[in-house]
Design a protein around this motif. Structure first.
Motif, short mmCIF file in Angstrom:
data_model
loop_
_atom_site.label_atom_id
_atom_site.label_comp_id
_atom_site.label_asym_id
_atom_site.label_seq_id
_atom_site.Cartn_x
_atom_site.Cartn_y
_atom_site.Cartn_z
N ARG A 17 0.84 -1.20 0.00
CA ARG A 17 0.00 0.00 0.00
C ARG A 17 0.87 1.25 0.00
NH1 ARG A 17 -5.33 0.01 0.80
NH2 ARG A 17 -5.30 -2.08 1.70
N GLN A 18 0.52 2.19 -0.87
CA GLN A 18 1.25 3.46 -0.98
C GLN A 18 1.27 4.15 0.39
OE1 GLN A 18 -0.34 5.82 -4.15
NE2 GLN A 18 0.50 7.72 -3.33
N GLY A 19 2.46 4.61 0.79
CA GLY A 19 2.57 5.33 2.06
C GLY A 19 3.01 4.45 3.22
N ASP A 20 2.89 3.10 3.06
CA ASP A 20 3.32 2.21 4.15
C ASP A 20 4.85 2.19 4.23
OD1 ASP A 20 0.74 1.66 4.63
OD2 ASP A 20 0.74 -0.39 3.82
N LEU A 21 5.35 1.88 5.42
CA LEU A 21 6.80 1.73 5.56
C LEU A 21 7.22 0.39 4.98
CD1 LEU A 21 7.31 3.23 9.11
CD2 LEU A 21 8.09 4.19 6.95
N PRO A 22 8.35 0.33 4.29
CA PRO A 22 8.74 -0.91 3.59
C PRO A 22 9.34 -1.94 4.55
CG PRO A 22 10.38 0.78 3.23
CD PRO A 22 9.32 1.43 4.07
N ASP A 23 8.88 -3.16 4.39
CA ASP A 23 9.45 -4.26 5.18
C ASP A 23 9.97 -5.38 4.27
OD1 ASP A 23 8.81 -3.15 7.67
OD2 ASP A 23 6.71 -3.76 7.41
N ASN A 24 9.37 -5.48 3.09
CA ASN A 24 9.66 -6.65 2.27
C ASN A 24 9.91 -6.29 0.80
OD1 ASN A 24 9.09 -8.61 4.42
ND2 ASN A 24 7.00 -7.81 4.23
N PHE A 25 10.55 -7.21 0.16
CA PHE A 25 10.80 -7.15 -1.28
C PHE A 25 10.10 -8.39 -1.87
CE2 PHE A 25 13.86 -9.00 -4.45
CZ PHE A 25 13.73 -8.05 -5.43
N TYR A 26 9.54 -8.25 -3.07
CA TYR A 26 8.73 -9.34 -3.61
C TYR A 26 9.22 -9.77 -5.00
CZ TYR A 26 5.44 -7.92 0.03
OH TYR A 26 4.88 -7.60 1.22
N VAL A 27 9.17 -11.05 -5.22
CA VAL A 27 9.44 -11.60 -6.56
C VAL A 27 8.19 -12.38 -6.98
CG1 VAL A 27 10.89 -13.14 -7.92
CG2 VAL A 27 11.89 -11.81 -6.06
N ILE A 28 7.73 -12.08 -8.19
CA ILE A 28 6.50 -12.74 -8.66
C ILE A 28 6.88 -14.11 -9.22
CG2 ILE A 28 4.51 -12.56 -10.21
CD1 ILE A 28 5.09 -9.52 -10.30
N ARG A 29 6.25 -15.10 -8.69
CA ARG A 29 6.53 -16.46 -9.18
C ARG A 29 5.44 -16.91 -10.13
NH1 ARG A 29 8.62 -20.15 -4.36
NH2 ARG A 29 9.13 -21.41 -6.18
N GLN A 30 4.24 -16.43 -9.90
CA GLN A 30 3.11 -16.86 -10.75
C GLN A 30 2.02 -15.79 -10.67
OE1 GLN A 30 1.87 -20.91 -9.84
NE2 GLN A 30 -0.17 -20.45 -10.62
N GLY A 31 1.40 -15.53 -11.81
CA GLY A 31 0.31 -14.54 -11.83
C GLY A 31 0.79 -13.15 -12.27
N ARG A 32 -0.06 -12.13 -12.07
CA ARG A 32 0.27 -10.77 -12.51
C ARG A 32 -0.18 -9.78 -11.43
NH1 ARG A 32 1.98 -10.38 -17.41
NH2 ARG A 32 1.72 -8.13 -17.55
N VAL A 33 0.54 -8.65 -11.36
CA VAL A 33 0.15 -7.59 -10.41
C VAL A 33 0.07 -6.25 -11.15
CG1 VAL A 33 1.20 -8.73 -8.43
CG2 VAL A 33 2.54 -7.05 -9.74
N LYS A 34 -0.73 -5.35 -10.60
CA LYS A 34 -0.83 -3.99 -11.15
C LYS A 34 -0.17 -3.04 -10.17
CE LYS A 34 -5.13 -4.07 -13.79
NZ LYS A 34 -6.53 -3.64 -13.77
N VAL A 35 0.65 -2.12 -10.69
CA VAL A 35 1.28 -1.09 -9.85
C VAL A 35 0.56 0.23 -10.14
CG1 VAL A 35 3.44 0.03 -9.22
CG2 VAL A 35 3.45 -2.31 -10.07
N PHE A 36 0.14 0.90 -9.12
CA PHE A 36 -0.60 2.15 -9.35
C PHE A 36 -0.33 3.15 -8.23
CE2 PHE A 36 -3.94 1.76 -6.16
CZ PHE A 36 -3.95 0.38 -5.91
N ARG A 37 -0.62 4.42 -8.56
CA ARG A 37 -0.49 5.50 -7.56
C ARG A 37 -1.85 6.16 -7.39
NH1 ARG A 37 3.92 8.14 -5.95
NH2 ARG A 37 2.91 10.15 -6.22
N LEU A 38 -2.08 6.66 -6.19
CA LEU A 38 -3.29 7.44 -5.92
C LEU A 38 -2.87 8.86 -5.57
CD1 LEU A 38 -5.53 5.11 -3.72
CD2 LEU A 38 -6.06 5.95 -5.99
#
Lengths: 491, 124
Positions: free
Chosen positions: A46-67
């Motif tokens: 979620r935009q604005g959250d503090l970062p804890d993790n890094f992600y690698v996509i293994r299967q499927g698709r994601v959308k990146v967006f800004r509000l």
């Protein structure tokens, strides 16, 4: 395990990496992290959250967006299997600058900050890849920023050409339509008419009146006559003259008037010399000794004995859906006072549609019969006589063109200026009429029966605010110059 | 994505068409005919009002041999007469549109004010 793929849109956000194939790393990545599954539509980051993790996509698709702060969602990119995201926030320690949503059921490897740091320490190729990726994003972001800036500047440009376009189209349409209209009116009332009517000085007219040597005839509309007229005056509404001439003749016969009887015609205004019009009409009937006041044609109001009545309250009239539509600006008036709402481009679109429909409706009620609207204009007594018919012809077309431009998204800022300008004129006219207690019809959307009151002023003020809101905050679904580009939400 | 303004022209035309349709009045047919004042007016004889189906109308002072052209339409079940000077006369039909009460004040009234009302009877 995590192979990389290229995506067409290099995003400016730090979320969403698409590295080149890095076989030495994949082994390492596959050895760390936790596998997680996200259902379609789930917000992963979620935009604005503090970062804890890094992600690698293994299967499927994601959308990146800004509000945006106004709540406008801008889709940045889509990532598929092998891509990664969340690394920039991890590196910088700053809050997430974009959100990521699962576009379909997606399986990810979630890597913690500590694991990610260790991964970079152990894998210089991955570190180089991330630096390269970040640099590409930076360059891409600069290019998009320039493009967007140019685009926004173009949208916000207001040029003289736009004013000439809307004004010119209105004038051309008005003149052509009037030429072919069955109900056409002359461009200037009484233009080229030879003035053969005698003028009489106020004091001389008063002396004759007191001596009972002349008949006073008031040429104005009944409502004005009822409100105030010279004692003993007849009311021959000049606008009815052709229809009622025999009746007027009968009334003159009752007053034992002969063709030589002196008659003083009153009823001139800034906007129309009703007195002159009636004097000409009576001369055509054979009454030769008709006169109008020399100089100030309103001087009779103070010099002559008058009969006055308080103005009648206007009759209520219901306008159905069209009338209700007009009340919405009053609600908008209140809505615009709320700052976050005031700045919303979606509110600007709503204002554009509403103002567009209202002004087109205004226009259609006047275009077909300009004479009716011209008489309305006369009643406001603010327009010089030479401008009344021109105004009555051109204004409805300006309302139509500006309204259509607002709805279609063409030159919306200029159209908003036009409409706002018209609202200012309407407000001034309404306030003037209210303060002078003119017994007139508004002439705003219906042909008759619309009262002139403070509510009308409030409605017009609401519409004015809507035009101002459009001017400052309209930026969606507009055609800009430079090739009529449809402005999309997705950039 | 670039789009030509011509691609939006149909939208504009449809919009105008809808608004034009919205602006159209009611059917004139029930009121087409010839009407005559019930009483002579101001000692000058009867007025004959001819409402034609094409939206035109004639206002005739029969004895005076004087005729004026008007336009007319129907709105909310009432007859609106338009004179070239911009003034509107509104007629309220009664008795199954056999009688037309015409308000000659030039002002808006819900009905026809007695002192400003001329009654026409349908003769054709």
């Amino acid at each position: 395990m995590a192979s990389a793929e290229k995506t067409p849109d290099s995003s400016p956000a730090e979320h969403g990496g698409t590295p080149a194939p890095l076989s030495p790393i994949t082994l390492t990545i596959s050895e760390i992290g936790v596998q997680k599954t996200f259902a379609k539509g789930t917000i992963i980051v979620r935009q604005g959250d503090l970062p804890d993790n890094f992600y690698v996509i293994r299967q499927g698709r994601v959308k990146v967006f800004r509000l945006s702060p106004e709540g406008i969602r801008t889709d940045l990119t889509e990532l598929g299997a092998g891509a990664y995201f969340g690394e920039l926030a991890i590196v910088t320690g700053q809050p997430r600058t974009a959100s990521v949503e699962a576009a379909e059921d997606t399986v990810l490897t979630e890597i913690s900050r500590e694991e990610f740091d260790k991964l970079l320490d152990d894998n210089p190729p991955l570190a180089r890849q991330i630096i390269k990726q970040l640099t590409e994003w930076l360059v891409g972001a600069d290019k998009r920023l320039e493009k967007e800036t140019v685009h926004q500047v173009r949208i916000r440009e207001v040029s003289w050409f736009d004013f000439v376009l809307i004004g010119g189209l209105s004038i051309i349409f008005a003149l052509i339509f009037n030429f072919y209209n069955d109900n056409q009116i002359p461009l200037i009332q009484g233009w080229g008419r030879a003035e053969t009517v005698k003028e009489i000085a106020l004091q001389e007219a008063l002396a004759k009146y007191k001596a009972g040597e002349l008949i006073v005839i008031d040429a104005r509309k009944d409502s004005f006559f009822q409100q105030k007229h010279i004692k003993g005056a007849e009311n021959f509404q000049v606008v009815f003259f052709d229809l009622m001439a025999p009746m007027f003749q009968f009334r003159l016969e009752q007053r034992q008037a002969t063709p030589e009887t002196p008659m003083l015609i009153v009823g001139g205004t800034l906007s129309r010399r009703f007195d002159l019009d009636l004097a000409h009409a009576l001369k055509d009937l054979g009454y030769e000794n008709v006169m109008v006041l020399a100089g100030d044609y309103t001087a009779w109001e103070k010099a002559f004995p008058v009969e006055e009545k308080p103005p009648k309250p206007p009759m209520p009239m219901h306008f159905g859906i069209a009338g209700l539509l007009e009340w919405i600006p009053v609600a908008i008036f209140v809505l615009i006072l709320i700052p976050p709402v005031r700045r919303s481009p979606y509110l600007a679109i709503f204002c554009r549609l509403l103002l567009g429909v209202i002004f087109i409706q205004f226009a259609l009620s006047k275009i077909m019969r300009p004479a009716v609207f011209a008489l309305n204009v006369v009643e406001y007594q603010m327009m010089p006589a030479w401008g009344v018919n021109l105004w009555a012809l051109i204004l409805p077309w300006a309302e139509l063109v500006a309204g259509l431009f607002l709805i279609l998204g063409i030159r919306t800022r200029t159209a908003a200026i036009f409409i706002g300008g018209m609202n200012v004129i309407f407000i001034v006219g309404l306030v003037n009429a209210i303060l002078h207690q003119y017994p007139i019809n508004c002439g705003c959307v219906g042909e008759v029966g619309e009262p002139v009151n403070w509510w009308k002023v409030l409605k017009n003020t609401g519409m004015l605010l809507m035009a101002v809101q459009i001017y400052f905050y309209d930026r969606l679904f507009v055609l800009d110059r430079g090739g009529f580009i449809w402005r999309e939400r997705k950039i | 994505m670039s789009r030509s303004v011509w691609q939006r022209l149909p939208l504009g035309l449809v919009l105008l068409g809808c608004l034009g349709f919205w602006a159209c009045g009611e059917s004139r047919l029930p009121f087409v005919g010839t009407y005559k004042t019930a009483e002579p007016i101001a000692n000058k004889g009867h007025i004959e009002l001819v409402l034609k189906d094409n939206g035109e109308a004639d206002w005739n002072w029969v004895d005076e041999n004087r005729s004026v052209k008007l336009k007319w339409r129907v709105q909310d079940g009432r007859v609106w007469l338009y004179f070239k000077e911009g003034v509107i006369l509104i007629g309220t039909p009664t008795n199954g549109s056999k009688i037309l009460a015409l308000n000659i004040s030039g002002e808006w009234h819900e009905g026809c004010p007695v002192e400003k009302c001329i009654y026409f009877t349908r003769v054709k």
